[in-house]
Design a protein around this motif. Structure first.
Motif, mmCIF file in Angstrom:
data_model
loop_
_atom_site.group_PDB
_atom_site.id
_atom_site.type_symbol
_atom_site.label_atom_id
_atom_site.label_comp_id
_atom_site.label_asym_id
_atom_site.label_seq_id
_atom_site.Cartn_x
_atom_site.Cartn_y
_atom_site.Cartn_z
ATOM 1 N N THR A 1 -4.926 39.188 -7.852
ATOM 2 C CA THR A 1 -3.542 38.882 -7.484
ATOM 3 C C THR A 1 -2.710 40.129 -7.184
ATOM 4 O O THR A 1 -1.651 40.015 -6.584
ATOM 5 N N VAL A 2 -3.200 41.308 -7.582
ATOM 6 C CA VAL A 2 -2.409 42.524 -7.355
ATOM 7 C C VAL A 2 -3.108 43.556 -6.470
ATOM 8 O O VAL A 2 -2.531 44.609 -6.206
ATOM 9 N N SER A 3 -4.300 43.278 -5.988
ATOM 10 C CA SER A 3 -5.022 44.289 -5.205
ATOM 11 C C SER A 3 -4.247 44.697 -3.956
ATOM 12 O O SER A 3 -4.292 45.857 -3.560
ATOM 13 N N TYR A 4 -3.518 43.773 -3.330
ATOM 14 C CA TYR A 4 -2.747 44.097 -2.125
ATOM 15 C C TYR A 4 -1.659 45.123 -2.421
ATOM 16 O O TYR A 4 -1.165 45.799 -1.524
ATOM 17 N N TRP A 5 -1.291 45.267 -3.668
ATOM 18 C CA TRP A 5 -0.230 46.154 -4.121
ATOM 19 C C TRP A 5 -0.766 47.553 -4.430
ATOM 20 O O TRP A 5 -0.015 48.485 -4.631
ATOM 21 N N MET A 6 -2.088 47.683 -4.451
ATOM 22 C CA MET A 6 -2.729 48.958 -4.767
ATOM 23 C C MET A 6 -2.973 49.737 -3.472
ATOM 24 O O MET A 6 -3.105 49.150 -2.397
ATOM 25 N N PRO A 7 -3.061 51.072 -3.573
ATOM 26 C CA PRO A 7 -3.353 51.857 -2.368
ATOM 27 C C PRO A 7 -4.714 51.497 -1.790
ATOM 28 O O PRO A 7 -5.618 51.085 -2.518
#
Length: 154
Positions: free
Chosen positions: A90-96
């Protein structure tokens, strides 16, 4: 402050296993120490696009690229994302885009400069893949001006 990421005594090539099967130490060892995840981001409410800024979290030491309060970071920064095998989806898109957690979640390989591949914790910095020395502390820039500090995707 803890500056090193212990990578000794881990299973060989553990990063090629399913993320859900990693031990807590292996999970932590995936971090390349770049500090990019500690940059403040802006998300376009209409498109969902995420933009990184050169504005760093108040807890980041931009010379070591490490959190000054890693174990207690949620106390000081409640919105800090705690990355786990359960939350990565759910948060990978928020990671570089260079983040090992994101790369492995997306089925990609670690880059040659990643310390697990190179065997050298400094390789991330030598490859120019860290934020070492070029961030601005969040308390020095009013939030309404963060847009002026957007940088290209990392």
């Amino acid at each position: 402050m803890k500056h090193d990421i212990p990578r000794d005594g881990l299973r060989p090539n553990f990063w090629k296993r399913p993320l859900s099967s990693l031990t807590p130490r292996e999970w932590e060892a995936l971090c390349d120490g770049c500090g990019k995840c500690c940059l403040n981001k802006l998300e376009d409410a209409d498109t969902g696009d995420v933009y990184f800024t050169r504005i760093s979290c108040r807890l980041l030491d931009d010379q070591t690229c490490r959190c000054g309060q890693y174990e207690n970071r949620k106390t000081f920064v409640p919105e800090c994302v705690v990355l786990t095998p359960k939350t990565i989806g759910t948060v990978s898109y928020w990671m570089p885009s260079t983040c090992a957690y994101r790369l492995l979640y997306e089925g990609k390989d670690l880059p040659d400069w990643h310390p697990l591949i190179s065997g050298d914790a400094e390789s991330v910095h030598e490859a120019g893949q860290s934020i070492r020395g070029w961030t601005l502390p969040e308390f020095e820039v009013p939030e309404e001006d963060w847009e002026d500090h957007i940088i290209e995707d990392l």
